[in-house]
Motif scaffolding. Structure first.
Motif, PDB file in Angstrom:
ATOM      1  N   GLY A  31       0.835  -1.179   0.000  1.00 58.56           N
ATOM      2  CA  GLY A  31       0.000   0.000   0.000  1.00 58.56           C
ATOM      3  C   GLY A  31       0.873   1.233   0.000  1.00 58.56           C
ATOM      4  O   GLY A  31       2.023   1.208   0.466  1.00 58.56           O
ATOM      5  N   ILE A  32       0.360   2.300  -0.544  1.00 60.09           N
ATOM      6  CA  ILE A  32       1.114   3.554  -0.624  1.00 60.09           C
ATOM      7  C   ILE A  32       0.293   4.660   0.022  1.00 60.09           C
ATOM      8  O   ILE A  32      -0.922   4.767  -0.201  1.00 60.09           O
ATOM      9  CB  ILE A  32       1.414   3.946  -2.081  1.00 60.09           C
ATOM     10  CG1 ILE A  32       2.174   2.827  -2.802  1.00 60.09           C
ATOM     11  CG2 ILE A  32       2.193   5.264  -2.122  1.00 60.09           C
ATOM     12  CD1 ILE A  32       3.585   2.582  -2.307  1.00 60.09           C
ATOM     13  N   GLY A  33       0.957   5.460   0.824  1.00 61.29           N
ATOM     14  CA  GLY A  33       0.298   6.594   1.449  1.00 61.29           C
ATOM     15  C   GLY A  33       1.009   7.884   1.130  1.00 61.29           C
ATOM     16  O   GLY A  33       2.229   7.912   0.942  1.00 61.29           O
ATOM     17  N   TRP A  34       0.245   8.940   1.054  1.00 58.79           N
ATOM     18  CA  TRP A  34       0.792  10.296   0.961  1.00 58.79           C
ATOM     19  C   TRP A  34       0.568  10.988   2.300  1.00 58.79           C
ATOM     20  O   TRP A  34      -0.538  10.969   2.840  1.00 58.79           O
ATOM     21  CB  TRP A  34       0.120  11.090  -0.150  1.00 58.79           C
ATOM     22  CG  TRP A  34       0.572  10.764  -1.534  1.00 58.79           C
ATOM     23  CD1 TRP A  34      -0.047   9.965  -2.437  1.00 58.79           C
ATOM     24  CD2 TRP A  34       1.755  11.259  -2.182  1.00 58.79           C
ATOM     25  NE1 TRP A  34       0.668   9.912  -3.608  1.00 58.79           N
ATOM     26  CE2 TRP A  34       1.787  10.712  -3.477  1.00 58.79           C
ATOM     27  CE3 TRP A  34       2.797  12.116  -1.796  1.00 58.79           C
ATOM     28  CZ2 TRP A  34       2.803  10.977  -4.395  1.00 58.79           C
ATOM     29  CZ3 TRP A  34       3.804  12.378  -2.713  1.00 58.79           C
ATOM     30  CH2 TRP A  34       3.801  11.811  -3.983  1.00 58.79           C
ATOM     31  N   PHE A  35       1.618  11.602   2.787  1.00 60.33           N
ATOM     32  CA  PHE A  35       1.571  12.364   4.030  1.00 60.33           C
ATOM     33  C   PHE A  35       2.087  13.764   3.742  1.00 60.33           C
ATOM     34  O   PHE A  35       2.786  13.991   2.751  1.00 60.33           O
ATOM     35  CB  PHE A  35       2.441  11.703   5.104  1.00 60.33           C
ATOM     36  CG  PHE A  35       1.903  10.389   5.587  1.00 60.33           C
ATOM     37  CD1 PHE A  35       2.066   9.235   4.825  1.00 60.33           C
ATOM     38  CD2 PHE A  35       1.230  10.294   6.788  1.00 60.33           C
ATOM     39  CE1 PHE A  35       1.562   8.013   5.265  1.00 60.33           C
ATOM     40  CE2 PHE A  35       0.720   9.081   7.238  1.00 60.33           C
ATOM     41  CZ  PHE A  35       0.889   7.944   6.470  1.00 60.33           C
ATOM     42  N   ARG A  36       1.790  14.685   4.628  1.00 63.56           N
ATOM     43  CA  ARG A  36       2.326  16.029   4.480  1.00 63.56           C
ATOM     44  C   ARG A  36       2.683  16.577   5.861  1.00 63.56           C
ATOM     45  O   ARG A  36       2.124  16.177   6.875  1.00 63.56           O
ATOM     46  CB  ARG A  36       1.344  16.954   3.761  1.00 63.56           C
ATOM     47  CG  ARG A  36       0.047  17.228   4.522  1.00 63.56           C
ATOM     48  CD  ARG A  36      -0.917  18.010   3.645  1.00 63.56           C
ATOM     49  NE  ARG A  36      -2.176  18.325   4.322  1.00 63.56           N
ATOM     50  CZ  ARG A  36      -3.221  18.887   3.741  1.00 63.56           C
ATOM     51  NH1 ARG A  36      -3.181  19.199   2.434  1.00 63.56           N
ATOM     52  NH2 ARG A  36      -4.326  19.134   4.436  1.00 63.56           N
ATOM     53  N   GLN A  37       3.643  17.481   5.837  1.00 68.08           N
ATOM     54  CA  GLN A  37       4.081  18.095   7.082  1.00 68.08           C
ATOM     55  C   GLN A  37       4.378  19.561   6.839  1.00 68.08           C
ATOM     56  O   GLN A  37       5.259  19.897   6.039  1.00 68.08           O
ATOM     57  CB  GLN A  37       5.317  17.380   7.640  1.00 68.08           C
ATOM     58  CG  GLN A  37       5.689  17.817   9.035  1.00 68.08           C
ATOM     59  CD  GLN A  37       6.673  16.864   9.688  1.00 68.08           C
ATOM     60  OE1 GLN A  37       7.351  16.091   9.024  1.00 68.08           O
ATOM     61  NE2 GLN A  37       6.744  16.908  11.013  1.00 68.08           N
ATOM     62  N   GLU A  42       2.719  18.359  13.034  1.00 64.28           N
ATOM     63  CA  GLU A  42       2.990  16.932  12.935  1.00 64.28           C
ATOM     64  C   GLU A  42       2.678  16.444  11.518  1.00 64.28           C
ATOM     65  O   GLU A  42       1.917  17.068  10.776  1.00 64.28           O
ATOM     66  CB  GLU A  42       2.140  16.161  13.946  1.00 64.28           C
ATOM     67  CG  GLU A  42       2.536  16.407  15.386  1.00 64.28           C
ATOM     68  CD  GLU A  42       1.884  15.439  16.347  1.00 64.28           C
ATOM     69  OE1 GLU A  42       2.226  15.493  17.534  1.00 64.28           O
ATOM     70  OE2 GLU A  42       1.054  14.629  15.912  1.00 64.28           O
ATOM     71  N   ARG A  43       3.283  15.319  11.190  1.00 65.69           N
ATOM     72  CA  ARG A  43       3.019  14.732   9.883  1.00 65.69           C
ATOM     73  C   ARG A  43       1.566  14.252   9.828  1.00 65.69           C
ATOM     74  O   ARG A  43       1.077  13.610  10.750  1.00 65.69           O
ATOM     75  CB  ARG A  43       3.989  13.572   9.627  1.00 65.69           C
ATOM     76  CG  ARG A  43       4.015  13.106   8.204  1.00 65.69           C
ATOM     77  CD  ARG A  43       5.254  12.262   7.935  1.00 65.69           C
ATOM     78  NE  ARG A  43       6.477  13.056   8.028  1.00 65.69           N
ATOM     79  CZ  ARG A  43       7.673  12.630   7.649  1.00 65.69           C
ATOM     80  NH1 ARG A  43       7.802  11.407   7.142  1.00 65.69           N
ATOM     81  NH2 ARG A  43       8.731  13.387   7.772  1.00 65.69           N
ATOM     82  N   GLU A  44       0.915  14.570   8.728  1.00 63.15           N
ATOM     83  CA  GLU A  44      -0.525  14.329   8.585  1.00 63.15           C
ATOM     84  C   GLU A  44      -0.783  13.410   7.400  1.00 63.15           C
ATOM     85  O   GLU A  44      -0.231  13.643   6.312  1.00 63.15           O
ATOM     86  CB  GLU A  44      -1.241  15.677   8.373  1.00 63.15           C
ATOM     87  CG  GLU A  44      -2.707  15.565   8.019  1.00 63.15           C
ATOM     88  CD  GLU A  44      -3.288  16.887   7.532  1.00 63.15           C
ATOM     89  OE1 GLU A  44      -4.518  17.030   7.564  1.00 63.15           O
ATOM     90  OE2 GLU A  44      -2.503  17.761   7.110  1.00 63.15           O
ATOM     91  N   GLY A  45      -1.605  12.400   7.598  1.00 61.30           N
ATOM     92  CA  GLY A  45      -1.987  11.529   6.495  1.00 61.30           C
ATOM     93  C   GLY A  45      -2.949  12.227   5.561  1.00 61.30           C
ATOM     94  O   GLY A  45      -3.870  12.912   6.012  1.00 61.30           O
ATOM     95  N   VAL A  46      -2.734  12.061   4.260  1.00 59.59           N
ATOM     96  CA  VAL A  46      -3.540  12.741   3.250  1.00 59.59           C
ATOM     97  C   VAL A  46      -4.373  11.742   2.450  1.00 59.59           C
ATOM     98  O   VAL A  46      -5.596  11.834   2.420  1.00 59.59           O
ATOM     99  CB  VAL A  46      -2.637  13.553   2.307  1.00 59.59           C
ATOM    100  CG1 VAL A  46      -3.458  14.190   1.198  1.00 59.59           C
ATOM    101  CG2 VAL A  46      -1.861  14.611   3.076  1.00 59.59           C
TER     102      VAL A  46
END
Length: 121
Positions: A31-37, A42-46
């Motif tokens: 699985g692949i996730g995109w996160f942003r900070q 804090e790092r946030e799941g997108v």
């Protein structure tokens, strides 16, 4: 290995498409996730996409504006970002996981360097 690209500077309401190129592991099994900070945050799941079915999920903050997809032939995951807002400004990271899809960064095994997205008002 993961390599994110496609970030840049865009005006509010604009669009960007991020790419996450994977290598060195079985792409279809992860699985692949995109996160942003954002600075000081804090790092946030997108957005996240399942391994073999390619089903996408999105955080409420981006639902209806962002779309995640994957190209198995190119070992690449895309994040299409439309109607961008200044609050979308952050460094965006992609990450790969086995057996987990969600917004917990600890569930992801591989991380790539981020790509900066800046949305001006």
């Amino acid at each position: 290995q993961l390599q994110a690209s496609g970030g840049g500077l865009v005006q509010a309401g604009g669009t960007l498409r991020l790419s996450c190129k994977a290598s060195g592991f079985s792409f279809a099994d992860h699985g692949i996730g995109w996160f942003r900070q954002a600075p000081g945050m804090e790092r946030e799941g997108v957005s996240y996409i399942s391994p073999s079915e390619g089903i996408g999920y999105h955080a409420d903050s981006v639902k209806g504006r962002f779309t995640i997809s994957r190209d198995y032939a190119k070992n690449t995951v895309y994040l299409q970002m439309n109607s961008l807002k200044p609050e979308d400004t952050a460094v965006y990271y992609c990450a790969a996981s086995v057996g987990y899809i969600g917004d917990n960064p600890a569930g992801y095994k591989y991380w790539g360097p981020g790509t900066q997205v800046t949305v001006s008002s």
